[in-house]
Design a protein around this motif. Structure first.
Motif, short mmCIF file in Angstrom:
data_model
loop_
_atom_site.label_atom_id
_atom_site.label_comp_id
_atom_site.label_asym_id
_atom_site.label_seq_id
_atom_site.Cartn_x
_atom_site.Cartn_y
_atom_site.Cartn_z
N MET A 216 71.88 5.89 -31.88
CA MET A 216 71.86 6.68 -33.11
C MET A 216 71.33 8.09 -32.84
SD MET A 216 70.53 3.82 -35.86
CE MET A 216 70.69 4.86 -37.33
N ALA A 217 70.30 8.18 -31.99
CA ALA A 217 69.75 9.49 -31.63
C ALA A 217 70.79 10.32 -30.88
CB ALA A 217 68.49 9.31 -30.79
N SER A 218 71.60 9.67 -30.03
CA SER A 218 72.63 10.39 -29.28
C SER A 218 73.67 10.99 -30.22
CB SER A 218 73.31 9.45 -28.28
OG SER A 218 72.40 9.01 -27.31
N ILE A 219 73.92 10.32 -31.33
CA ILE A 219 74.88 10.84 -32.31
C ILE A 219 74.27 12.01 -33.09
CG2 ILE A 219 76.08 10.27 -34.46
CD1 ILE A 219 76.66 7.55 -33.32
N HIS A 220 72.95 12.03 -33.22
CA HIS A 220 72.17 13.12 -33.82
C HIS A 220 71.29 12.67 -34.99
CE1 HIS A 220 74.50 13.54 -37.53
NE2 HIS A 220 75.61 13.58 -36.82
N SER A 326 67.01 10.92 -25.83
CA SER A 326 68.43 10.92 -26.20
C SER A 326 68.81 12.15 -27.01
CB SER A 326 68.75 9.65 -27.01
OG SER A 326 68.49 8.48 -26.26
N TYR A 327 67.82 12.86 -27.54
CA TYR A 327 68.10 14.09 -28.28
C TYR A 327 68.45 15.25 -27.35
CZ TYR A 327 65.95 12.11 -32.53
OH TYR A 327 65.65 11.34 -33.62
N LEU A 328 67.97 15.21 -26.12
CA LEU A 328 68.08 16.34 -25.21
C LEU A 328 69.47 16.49 -24.63
CD1 LEU A 328 64.74 15.91 -23.22
CD2 LEU A 328 65.22 17.60 -25.00
N ASN A 329 69.86 17.74 -24.39
CA ASN A 329 71.08 17.99 -23.64
C ASN A 329 70.84 17.58 -22.19
OD1 ASN A 329 72.82 19.82 -21.78
ND2 ASN A 329 73.78 20.03 -23.80
N PRO A 330 71.73 16.77 -21.61
CA PRO A 330 71.49 16.27 -20.25
C PRO A 330 71.30 17.37 -19.21
CG PRO A 330 73.31 15.10 -21.31
CD PRO A 330 72.97 16.24 -22.20
N LYS A 331 71.91 18.55 -19.43
CA LYS A 331 71.83 19.63 -18.44
C LYS A 331 70.72 20.63 -18.74
CE LYS A 331 76.75 19.45 -17.25
NZ LYS A 331 78.03 20.21 -17.17
N THR A 332 70.52 20.96 -20.00
CA THR A 332 69.60 22.04 -20.34
C THR A 332 68.27 21.56 -20.92
OG1 THR A 332 70.53 22.30 -22.56
CG2 THR A 332 71.55 23.57 -20.77
N GLY A 333 68.18 20.28 -21.31
CA GLY A 333 66.96 19.78 -21.94
C GLY A 333 65.76 19.81 -21.01
N ASN A 334 64.59 20.13 -21.57
CA ASN A 334 63.35 20.23 -20.80
C ASN A 334 62.38 19.14 -21.28
OD1 ASN A 334 60.96 20.93 -19.49
ND2 ASN A 334 61.19 23.13 -19.90
N TRP A 335 62.50 17.94 -20.68
CA TRP A 335 61.68 16.83 -21.13
C TRP A 335 60.20 17.03 -20.82
CZ3 TRP A 335 60.90 13.20 -24.35
CH2 TRP A 335 59.96 12.21 -24.11
N SER A 336 59.89 17.60 -19.68
CA SER A 336 58.48 17.76 -19.30
C SER A 336 57.75 18.65 -20.29
CB SER A 336 58.37 18.34 -17.89
OG SER A 336 59.01 19.62 -17.81
N SER A 337 58.41 19.68 -20.80
CA SER A 337 57.79 20.54 -21.81
C SER A 337 57.75 19.85 -23.17
CB SER A 337 58.55 21.87 -21.91
OG SER A 337 58.03 22.67 -22.94
N LEU A 338 58.88 19.23 -23.55
CA LEU A 338 58.95 18.56 -24.86
C LEU A 338 57.95 17.41 -24.94
CD1 LEU A 338 60.40 18.32 -27.60
CD2 LEU A 338 62.03 16.78 -26.49
N ARG A 339 57.76 16.70 -23.86
CA ARG A 339 56.87 15.54 -23.84
C ARG A 339 55.46 15.91 -24.27
NH1 ARG A 339 53.61 12.38 -24.20
NH2 ARG A 339 53.28 10.37 -23.16
N THR A 340 55.01 17.10 -23.92
CA THR A 340 53.64 17.53 -24.27
C THR A 340 53.50 17.92 -25.74
OG1 THR A 340 54.08 19.85 -23.71
CG2 THR A 340 53.34 18.39 -21.92
N LYS A 341 54.63 17.99 -26.44
CA LYS A 341 54.59 18.45 -27.83
C LYS A 341 55.00 17.36 -28.82
CE LYS A 341 55.35 23.23 -26.47
NZ LYS A 341 56.11 24.48 -26.68
N ILE A 342 55.01 16.12 -28.36
CA ILE A 342 55.33 14.99 -29.25
C ILE A 342 54.03 14.35 -29.72
CG2 ILE A 342 56.55 12.80 -29.45
CD1 ILE A 342 58.31 13.69 -27.11
#
Length: 732
Positions: A216-220, A326-342
């Motif tokens: 569901m998250a992949s769909i948006h 699953s929200y992140l773009n596979p190529k441009t998403g920055n999980w390491s940065s986003l992870r600190t802001k959840i």
């Protein structure tokens, strides 16, 4: 024969007669006769010429007097004041002249004096900012209808989405398009997982909650029913400027149960599933019961913060990290940065001792959980296959769809084709001037204690601003680079396009949280407005608000300060209204007021509230409650004071006048220009009698201006007149 020849002929005839009469006189008189005959015509000719010259001179003088301006306005140096002759200034002069009603005493009713003839000159059903909104939407619609070839990714996306939207809601296509969307919705359902309602062979052993949520998250999807993820630019958890917060969802089923049953049956029928229709009603009822059970758990408005790790321990059944990845773009998403802001918080649904999300999941049958999640998705998709052409047949509907779905692309079209970028630089300077005026107001306060005063000044000085848009969009091609990940095809239907666009927006939103950007990619950008965000201590001024007729960089400075300057001062004033004063210079909720200052602030606020409650506005039939709109009233009062201080610092000797207002006092022009933003139709209908979110337009002029001593002094209003009351309200 002309007049001169006629006159000479007459003179000649009279001379000849004279000669006949004197023919018998002596010969010695002949020389005298000849002399007289020569002199008389010459004298007559000279006299005629003089008379003609005098007449011509008189005609020229009277012609010049008639064609000269009726009033030549001069400065103290007997020199005509220069006037602004730009198209924007001419339009402004026309607006001032057309809307005003000079039969009204400005000291008794300045609203009617400035706006009394507004309805005679506009079809607009609101203030002039509303009219600007309409104009911007029409300009964008005009652009997409041209459908010109372009290499711009964002422009192509905008035009394609509008085209497909128009096809979807065209009357002759509605039935066919509805069925196409219903099939596409069903395809997405299959991508999410196996749907018990649609699969008579469904087996609970195949149910995987985290697989479904991740799909569901992949769909948006952001709200899942069990919880929701939301970008919050607050400081509830720590000092992180932007956060992705996991919290209980506030959105429950909005579609009536019976209507949702019908929608599901139609969906199944179009997709060739008819064998299990009887159980649909029962399955939907079970999902509604689960929705109610979750909704009955109290949501604390100010819970204590919780980290993602703490949340994961409290609700081990849900893999939150996997879902958010699953929200992140596979190529441009920055999980390491986003992870600190959840982050999350200790909501009862997550951390409750007895009844919480984990216990609900444990005791709820997998079939019900699966149906519940699918129904949440169907509710979202229902908007697209809901067949109500009457609601969506308006030509402007698809324009609203594209500007809402692709706000940055829409803004790019307006800026590139219709906007003067110089306006942003001038507006940015005005903000700084107004901030300086606020510092002066706070410093001059007679009652603020030093600690409160210093904190208030620090809040003003550290206030951030976004004027139009942020710098990262200024570089040529910057926005189109961001749109490279949005892959649209002309073969896509409207629903498929919207699914891709919404997925793209979620990816961009995650990038926004991960970055330092101040421009939220999913917020509306093409409206004539400005906002102050107390939890960010940020002033955001949108581009259409900085465009004609509201603003132009060539306006005289006093006009700019009275118009846009006063509105920006109003927005900054929200930093000190009843809500904004509770946050500090970085947006944290913090009480930085002394106890004595809080008491004095409340006392002064009460004055404003009572003033509006007792104000009689015949155009509003509802009950006026000053407490409900107190934040706006205080911002109006502070904004008026700050912009006037800034106005008084302008060197007016260098300023141009306005046509037909050449000899008008600049102070009077300041107040009259400021009033234009609140001119609106008189509304006496029942539909405008609901609870107000802002004071009435009449009060926003007469109430706010009557609290200004500067107004009374400028218009020389007698004490006790409505615009110069004996008792006033003021804040600092």
């Amino acid at each position: 024969m002309n007049e001169r020849d006629t006159e000479n002929s007459r003179l000649l005839s009279s001379t000849q007669n004279l000669e006949v009469e004197e023919d018998g006189e002596e010969e010695g008189d002949d020389n005298e006769k000849v002399s007289k005959c020569c002199i008389y015509p010459l004298i007559s000719i000279i006299i005629c010429l003089v008379i003609i010259a005098i007449c011509m001179g008189a005609v020229i003088v009277f012609w010049r007097m008639d064609s000269a301006p009726q009033a030549i306005c001069k400065t103290d140096h007997n020199k005509t004041r220069d006037v602004c002759k730009t198209a924007e200034c001419i339009t402004l002069s026309s607006t001032l002249l057309n809307w005003q009603n000079t039969n009204i005493d400005p000291c008794e009713d300045f609203y009617e004096y400035s706006c009394g003839r507004y309805q005679e000159h506009t079809l607009n059903d609101g203030i002039r900012a509303n009219e600007k909104d309409t104009i911007v939407m029409k300009l964008i619609r005009q652009f997409v209808l041209k459908n010109q070839s372009t290499t711009s990714n964002s422009e192509n996306a905008l035009m394609l989405l509008y085209e497909k939207c128009s096809l979807r809601y065209r009357m002759e296509n509605r039935h066919q398009e509805t069925e196409v969307i219903q099939r596409e919705v069903f395809e997405n359902i299959r991508k999410i997982g196996s749907w018990p309602i649609a699969d008579k062979n469904w087996n609970s052993s195949h149910f995987n909650l985290n697989n479904m949520l991740s799909n569901m998250a992949s769909i948006h999807m952001l709200p899942f029913g069990l919880f929701e993820t939301r970008v919050i630019e607050l400081y509830p958890m720590n000092t992180t400027a932007k956060q992705l917060v996991i919290r209980p969802t506030k959105l429950k089923f909005s579609i009536p149960q019976e209507e949702l049953v019908r929608a599901i049956r139609d969906l199944l029928s179009v997709n060739g599933i008819t064998s299990i229709m009887k159980k649909v009603k029962e399955d939907v009822a079970e999902s509604f019961a689960l929705d109610k059970e979750i909704g009955n758990i109290h949501i604390d408005p100010q819970p204590k913060p919780a980290t993602l790790s703490e949340l994961q321990k409290a609700v081990p059944d849900i893999d939150f990290e996997r879902i958010i990845k699953s929200y992140l773009n596979p190529k441009t998403g920055n999980w390491s940065s986003l992870r600190t802001k959840i982050f999350s918080a200790r909501f009862e649904l997550f951390f409750g001792k007895n009844n919480n999300l984990s216990s609900i999941i444990a005791r709820t049958k997998p079939r019900i959980l699966a149906n519940y999640l699918f129904l949440k998705y169907i509710e979202y998709a229902y908007f697209f296959f809901f067949d109500n052409t009457k609601v969506f047949s308006d030509d402007d509907f698809c324009t609203e769809v594209v500007t809402t779905s692709l706000p940055r692309a829409s803004l790019r079209v307006f800026v590139r084709n219709h906007f003067k970028k110089e306006n942003m630089a001038v507006a940015s300077e005005i903000v700084e001037v107004v901030k300086t005026a606020y510092v002066e107001i706070i410093n001059n306060s007679t009652w603020l204690h030093n600690s409160t005063r210093e904190s208030a000044i620090e809040k003003v000085v550290k206030m951030k601003k976004v004027i139009g848009y942020t710098e990262e969009y200024e570089r040529t091609g910057a926005l189109d680079e961001m749109f490279e990940t949005l892959q649209l095809s002309r073969s896509d239907s409207f629903f498929v396009l919207m699914t891709k666009v919404n997925r793209f927006k979620i990816e961009q939103l995650m990038d926004f949280v991960s970055s330092d950007s101040l421009l939220n990619p999913i917020e509306p950008l093409v409206m004539a407005n400005a906002f102050y965000f107390p939890t960010k201590n940020l002033l955001n001024v949108l581009v259409p608000f900085l465009d004609k007729p509201l603003f132009d960089f060539k306006y005289p400075r006093y006009v700019a300060m009275a118009g846009v300057g006063r509105v920006l001062a109003h927005e900054i004033g929200h930093a000190f209204d009843i809500n904004g004063r509770q946050t500090d210079e970085i947006g944290r909720t913090r009480d930085w007021w002394t106890r004595e200052d809080t008491e004095e602030y409340d006392r002064r606020s009460e004055c404003f509230a009572e003033q509006f409650t007792n104000f009689k506005d015949p155009s509003f039939k509802g009950k006026q409650n000053g407490t409900e709109v107190l934040a706006e009233i205080i911002a109006d009062a502070l904004g008026m004071e700050a912009s006037w201080i800034a106005f008084k610092k302008i060197n007016l000797t260098e300023e141009q006048g306005l046509i037909q207002f050449e000899d008008h006092d600049f102070g009077k022009l300041y107040f009259q220009v400021a009033a234009l933003d609140f001119c609106a139709p008189s509304r006496i209908e029942e539909r405008y009698s609901d609870q107000l979110s802002h004071p009435t337009n009449k009060f926003r002029i007469n109430g706010a201006f009557s609290n200004s001593r500067a107004f009374a002094d400028t218009y020389k209003c007698p004490v006790g007149s409505k615009m110069n009351p004996v008792q006033r309200c003021d804040m600092f």
